[in-house]
Design an enzyme around this catalytic site. Structure first.
Site, mmCIF file in Angstrom:
data_model
loop_
_atom_site.group_PDB
_atom_site.id
_atom_site.type_symbol
_atom_site.label_atom_id
_atom_site.label_comp_id
_atom_site.label_asym_id
_atom_site.label_seq_id
_atom_site.Cartn_x
_atom_site.Cartn_y
_atom_site.Cartn_z
ATOM 1 N N LEU A 1 -3.535 -6.231 -5.749
ATOM 2 C CA LEU A 1 -2.860 -6.544 -7.015
ATOM 3 C C LEU A 1 -1.350 -6.449 -6.878
ATOM 4 C CD1 LEU A 1 -5.164 -4.423 -9.339
ATOM 5 C CD2 LEU A 1 -5.082 -6.913 -9.231
ATOM 6 N N THR B 1 2.029 -4.546 -4.236
ATOM 7 C CA THR B 1 2.407 -3.669 -3.133
ATOM 8 C C THR B 1 3.793 -3.105 -3.407
ATOM 9 O OG1 THR B 1 2.703 -3.553 -0.753
ATOM 10 C CG2 THR B 1 3.271 -5.636 -1.764
ATOM 11 N N GLY B 2 4.042 -1.925 -2.898
ATOM 12 C CA GLY B 2 5.354 -1.306 -3.092
ATOM 13 C C GLY B 2 5.783 -0.622 -1.823
ATOM 14 N N ARG B 3 6.835 0.177 -1.946
ATOM 15 C CA ARG B 3 7.343 0.847 -0.749
ATOM 16 C C ARG B 3 6.385 1.904 -0.249
ATOM 17 N NH1 ARG B 3 12.242 3.049 -3.517
ATOM 18 N NH2 ARG B 3 10.785 2.654 -5.198
ATOM 19 N N PHE B 4 5.626 2.507 -1.186
ATOM 20 C CA PHE B 4 4.835 3.668 -0.782
ATOM 21 C C PHE B 4 3.362 3.355 -0.570
ATOM 22 C CE2 PHE B 4 8.341 5.082 -3.549
ATOM 23 C CZ PHE B 4 9.112 5.646 -2.548
ATOM 24 N N GLY B 5 2.911 2.231 -1.071
ATOM 25 C CA GLY B 5 1.494 1.944 -0.928
ATOM 26 C C GLY B 5 1.148 0.594 -1.507
ATOM 27 N N ASN C 1 12.128 5.058 -11.758
ATOM 28 C CA ASN C 1 11.808 3.793 -11.085
ATOM 29 C C ASN C 1 11.424 2.745 -12.127
ATOM 30 O OD1 ASN C 1 11.450 2.062 -8.962
ATOM 31 N ND2 ASN C 1 9.450 2.852 -8.356
ATOM 32 N N ILE D 1 -1.843 -1.548 -4.278
ATOM 33 C CA ILE D 1 -2.845 -1.402 -5.331
ATOM 34 C C ILE D 1 -3.890 -2.491 -5.139
ATOM 35 C CG2 ILE D 1 -3.234 -1.652 -7.811
ATOM 36 C CD1 ILE D 1 -1.510 0.527 -7.948
HETATM 37 N N1 LIG Z 1 -3.330 -0.707 -12.823
HETATM 38 C C1 LIG Z 1 -2.871 -1.867 -12.364
HETATM 39 N N2 LIG Z 1 -3.504 -3.011 -12.664
HETATM 40 C C2 LIG Z 1 -3.032 -4.190 -12.191
HETATM 41 N N3 LIG Z 1 -1.930 -4.316 -11.416
HETATM 42 C C3 LIG Z 1 -1.244 -3.204 -11.094
HETATM 43 C C4 LIG Z 1 -1.684 -1.931 -11.544
HETATM 44 N N4 LIG Z 1 -0.809 -1.009 -11.091
HETATM 45 C C5 LIG Z 1 0.119 -1.671 -10.380
HETATM 46 N N5 LIG Z 1 -0.129 -2.988 -10.366
HETATM 47 C C6 LIG Z 1 0.660 -4.017 -9.671
HETATM 48 O O1 LIG Z 1 1.012 -3.525 -8.401
HETATM 49 C C7 LIG Z 1 2.438 -3.471 -8.245
HETATM 50 C C8 LIG Z 1 2.835 -2.267 -7.416
HETATM 51 O O2 LIG Z 1 2.362 -1.094 -8.056
HETATM 52 P P1 LIG Z 1 3.187 0.270 -8.026
HETATM 53 O O3 LIG Z 1 4.535 0.007 -8.627
HETATM 54 O O4 LIG Z 1 2.382 1.330 -8.689
HETATM 55 O O5 LIG Z 1 3.318 0.502 -6.456
HETATM 56 P P2 LIG Z 1 4.457 1.298 -5.679
HETATM 57 O O6 LIG Z 1 4.066 1.312 -4.249
HETATM 58 O O7 LIG Z 1 4.632 2.624 -6.327
HETATM 59 O O8 LIG Z 1 5.718 0.386 -5.894
HETATM 60 P P3 LIG Z 1 7.285 0.769 -5.871
HETATM 61 O O9 LIG Z 1 7.855 0.095 -4.673
HETATM 62 O O10 LIG Z 1 7.832 0.200 -7.145
HETATM 63 O O11 LIG Z 1 7.403 2.236 -5.852
HETATM 64 C C9 LIG Z 1 2.984 -3.467 -9.670
HETATM 65 O O12 LIG Z 1 4.237 -4.090 -9.742
HETATM 66 C C10 LIG Z 1 1.944 -4.271 -10.441
HETATM 67 O O13 LIG Z 1 2.250 -5.653 -10.394
#
Ligand SMILES: Nc1ncnc2c1ncn2[C@@H]1O[C@H](COP(=O)(O)OP(=O)(O)OP(=O)(O)O)[C@@H](O)[C@H]1O
EC number: 2.7.11.1
Length: 502
Positions: A161, A163-167, A280, A169
């Protein structure tokens, strides 16, 4: 706005206290000793007397008896929490809490295994009790074990769904219950256990708020040891980023922006009241559950959330949402966490929603659009940068009080909400015939009509008030004349064309 107090009131329970620890530097490794040390910082001395505690316990039970049954769609964690009194009992601490956790862990094992919201009232009760654990209330450390799970046996994991820097979804289906859920994975060994545990705790603790993503109970690790993970509700639509990008730089409009901000500011006010800073905030971390009317909006991603005044090392790359003071920071420089960084990010998100693009790439004077804004803000240049022209005075004030490099001058989330909810955000657009009306107005001043002299209405119009009836009549006559002339001209040109063809 729903404050934490109100949320707990809605749950018919007494508001829990969250101990504020001494600042913790976040980059430290979490050795077992360190874990115990940090845990002790959260482990305050109970102040309530035993008799008060017993009285309070009775109160909670009474509240529970009078509590309306929940409907099936409500999240289990919005149940009243019946073990509230455990935190008040003298001597309650790690040992007591771990016993409680152990007892309920045995009874709740089914649901922690499947890791989706519990369904029956008994399961709800168990889930609620576990959420009520001291670990969660005290904010950011838990000593609950991270459970190993064979992902493929329990879930059907589908598409990614985000992706981010830490993981990353992934969308998944829980095989047994057929629930669609989102699993947030944190790859190992890159992710420190402390970071994973902290993010889970903040996500879970903040879940009761209606504008914060629901995080289900349990911390997990894949059986092949490649990732930690926890489970959240699935957002079937898009993030605010995708919603705005879909408008092709037109923005989502004033009405939708107001709806988004009512939800987001409610969540951020809730966090700020608890002395927590999101750190964030960006369009990607605002999830839109409803495609058409922005009626269900939730904030997600609590990976960088910290308590106010925590000292952190700056490790970020600069993004569009970063406040000026962050853009001036160098990697590894120490920073003290402050609510005002969230306010800046909200100012940027507001601009982005309204205009469909960012005001600047980086809040640094090396970036021309930002430099122009700062020059205007500091009154060094009287000309407001053009991109801010469509905004009303009140909206401009919101920008001045959020996108200011003087972070002490920034508004609170509450001030922002008051302005956004009540005020008009765009300058009123002139209607197409307003110019025409002005033309009539000036022409009639020198030639007052019979109607205007007889009933005096024109004097009101000429004085700058509402349009006078005489003028309106004159205007509609002129409009009729224009339309008749245009029709006649069209007919003539048709005749000319047909004569030429003949
Ligand atoms: N519960 C969810 N249902 C559907 N899509 C989601 C959900 N949670 C996150 N996403 C999608 O996944 C993306 C990345 O999620 P998230 O920001 O939690 O990851 P992160 O690794 O913490 O990213 P960041 O680099 O911002 O820290 C979000 O921008 C969103 O588009």
């Amino acid at each position: 706005m729903e404050t934490l107090g109100r949320v707990w009131n809605r749950l018919s329970i007494r508001r829990p206290t969250i101990a504020t620890p001494e600042p913790v530097e976040e980059e430290d490794d979490m050795t077992p000793e360190k874990t115990r040390e940090v845990f002790q910082m959260f482990n305050g001395t109970p102040t309530r007397r035993k008799s008060e505690s017993a009285h309070h316990h009775r109160e909670i039970l009474n509240q529970m008896e009078n509590h309306q049954p929940r409907n099936a769609t409500q999240s289990p964690k919005r149940q009243p929490r019946i073990s509230e009194s455990s935190m008040d009992t003298p001597g309650s601490s790690l040992r007591r809490n771990s016993t409680e956790t152990h007892v309920f862990a045995n009874r709740a094992h089914l649901h922690s295994d499947i890791n989706v919201p519990a369904c029956s009232s008994e399961d709800d009760r168990i889930s609620t009790i576990r959420r009520n654990s001291l670990f969660v209330k005290r904010g950011s450390v838990t000593m609950e074990p991270i459970k190993k799970v064979d992902l493929e046996a329990v879930y059907t994991v589908n598409k990614q769904l985000g992706t981010g820097r830490f993981g990353y979804i992934k969308l998944a289906e829980h095989k047994q219950s057929k629930h669609r859920i989102a699993i947030k994975f944190f790859p190992r060994p890159q992710t420190k256990q402390t970071d994973f545990v902290r993010e889970y705790n903040y996500s879970f603790f903040l879940s009761p708020h209606q504008n914060i993503i629901d995080t289900y109970e349990g911390m997990f690790q894949s059986s092949d040891d490649t990732a930690y993970f926890f489970v959240q509700e699935f957002c079937p639509r898009a993030s605010l980023r995708e919603a705005v990008e879909a408008t092709n730089q037109a923005g989502i409009g004033e009405a939708n922006t107001k709806k988004v901000f009512a939800a987001v500011l409610s969540a951020i006010e809730f966090m700020h009241d608890e002395n927590l800073v999101h750190r964030n905030l960006k369009a990607e971390n605002i999830l839109i559950f409803d495609a058409n009317d922005y009626s269900k909006v939730k904030v997600t991603d609590f990976g960088l959330t910290r308590k106010v005044d925590t000292t952190v090392k700056y490790l970020e790359y600069v993004n569009n949402y970063h406040a000026a003071e962050l853009c001036d920071t160098v990697v590894n420089e120490k920073l003290v966490v402050n609510k005002s960084t969230d306010i800046w990010a909200l100012g940027i998100i507001f601009f982005y929603c309204m205009k469909g693009k960012f005001p600047w790439q980086k809040a640094s004077i090396m970036c021309k659009p930002y430099w122009e804004w700062e020059q205007w803000l500091k009154r060094k240049n009287p000309a407001l940068p053009k991109k801010f022209n469509p905004f009303s005075e009140k909206a401009l004030k919101l920008f001045k009080k959020s996108l200011t490099p003087r972070f002490k001058d920034r508004w609170s989330a509450k001030d922002m909400r008051k302005c956004l909810v009540k005020e008009k955000l765009l300058k009123s657009v002139k209607k197409p015939d307003e110019d025409y009306y002005v033309m009539i107005d000036t022409s009639t001043k020198s030639r007052p009509s019979a109607a205007s002299t007889s009933n005096g209405e024109n004097q009101e119009g000429a004085a700058g008030g509402a349009p006078a009836t005489g003028e309106r009549k004159q205007k509609s006559t002129l409009q009729q004349w224009i339309s008749t002339t245009l029709t006649a001209m069209a007919e003539i040109s048709e005749q000319v064309v047909s004569a030429r063809d003949d």
